[in-house]
Enzyme design. Sequence first.
Site, PDB file in Angstrom:
ATOM      1  N   GLY A  32       0.873  -1.166   0.000  1.00  0.00           N
ATOM      2  CA  GLY A  32       0.000   0.000   0.000  1.00  0.00           C
ATOM      3  C   GLY A  32       0.906   1.211   0.000  1.00  0.00           C
ATOM      4  CG  ASP A  33      -0.184   5.172  -1.256  1.00  0.00           C
ATOM      5  OD1 ASP A  33      -0.815   4.671  -0.296  1.00  0.00           O
ATOM      6  OD2 ASP A  33      -0.486   6.277  -1.751  1.00  0.00           O
TER       7      ASP A  33
ATOM      8  CD1 TRP B 282     -12.700  -8.041  -5.388  1.00  0.00           C
ATOM      9  CD2 TRP B 282     -10.492  -8.083  -5.777  1.00  0.00           C
ATOM     10  NE1 TRP B 282     -12.494  -8.663  -6.599  1.00  0.00           N
ATOM     11  CE2 TRP B 282     -11.151  -8.701  -6.866  1.00  0.00           C
ATOM     12  CE3 TRP B 282      -9.092  -7.992  -5.804  1.00  0.00           C
ATOM     13  CZ2 TRP B 282     -10.472  -9.228  -7.955  1.00  0.00           C
ATOM     14  CZ3 TRP B 282      -8.409  -8.500  -6.892  1.00  0.00           C
ATOM     15  CH2 TRP B 282      -9.088  -9.112  -7.954  1.00  0.00           C
ATOM     16  NE  ARG B 283      -8.282   0.434  -1.870  1.00  0.00           N
ATOM     17  CZ  ARG B 283      -7.197   1.020  -2.390  1.00  0.00           C
ATOM     18  NH1 ARG B 283      -7.166   1.353  -3.682  1.00  0.00           N
ATOM     19  NH2 ARG B 283      -6.152   1.287  -1.641  1.00  0.00           N
TER      20      ARG B 283
ATOM     21  N   GLY C  47       9.509  10.079 -13.177  1.00  0.00           N
ATOM     22  CA  GLY C  47       9.921   8.717 -13.496  1.00  0.00           C
ATOM     23  C   GLY C  47      11.400   8.637 -13.812  1.00  0.00           C
TER      24      GLY C  47
ATOM     25  CB  ALA D 262       8.928   3.444  -8.953  1.00  0.00           C
TER      26      ALA D 262
ATOM     27  CG  ASP E  31       4.586   3.993  -2.961  1.00  0.00           C
ATOM     28  OD1 ASP E  31       4.021   5.063  -3.237  1.00  0.00           O
ATOM     29  OD2 ASP E  31       4.071   2.876  -3.184  1.00  0.00           O
TER      30      ASP E  31
END
Length: 329
Positions: free
Chosen positions: A28-29, A102-103, A229, A260, A262
């Site tokens: 999770g970020d 699915w959250r 990026g 990447a 995070d």
Amino acid sequence: MKRIALIGECMIELNGSSFGAMQQTYGGDSLNTAVYLARIAGQSVAIDYISALGCDAISDGMIMRWQQEGINTTTVLRDKHRQPGLYLIQLDEFGERTFLYWRDQSAARYMLRHSEFERIVKHLDGVDMVYLSGISLAILPPDDRQQLIDFLTRLSKKGVSIIFDSNYRPALWEDSETTRHCYHQLFAITDLALVTNDDEAALWGDTSEEETLLRLKQTGVKQAVVKMGPKGNYYENFMMDIRTFVAATVVKNVVDTTSAGDSFNAGFIAGVIRGLSPVKCSELGHQLAGIVIQHKGAIIPASETAEINCNNDQTTTNIFNQYINKEIV
């Protein structure tokens, strides 16, 4: 020692081929950032993770592993009626990923309604920094989002630094107007914004990094990083009118770009805590992200980042250079 609290959601991660072999882990970020920050910042910072999980065995396993990473988990609420969310990563031939989630009924989505959340509110009065992302906001019901923003505004007035990664995921929001309204409020109290050029273009229609920086300045952000990026990043201190560009080292062996941004955030924040210059903070973020994207999954084995928690920048650079010249299967 500084204390930082990171707010968000961690889910069960499935990584593999559809109807084929799957590896189960978690990610999770905000949790990814917390883990990498704990690994490389060492004893210079105490890290709290603010979230909610279930009372099931998988939730127990997550808690145990976060504690092993050095993260304080007394601020993770346990929900008897809900479990963690779930997501599936699918990779293309270039290592770019798409997600299935699915959250909707995850424990973290309803953390502000937990009977013990007032304890978290009191705890946050004692931290130096609070970190959250656009996803941290997006998963919450609308009324809860505003409650969190109002609470963070009060913390900011008390001198707590707010760090915000705008991390825009359109599928989690009702509409872009709602997103922009929430972000405007947060940017107004943000000490350090960590944003991505693609997300800013998608949400605000920005056509350049310079346009993004100008908009952020107008919202009241004090300092900003625009991530681009593999190209690198811009950093600007709006209070001192200082702007710089930092190039990222090219990584040829890209396996999975999950986490990447995070991990870059973790490296940059670790540099801030250590008192490094914005250029050194950016370089540390790029070096860490460059290692992470050569592995599958959001959180790579601790052994792969073990030697980055040093104060010698040259040593860190040498370690990174070894990775970009190394074949990793």
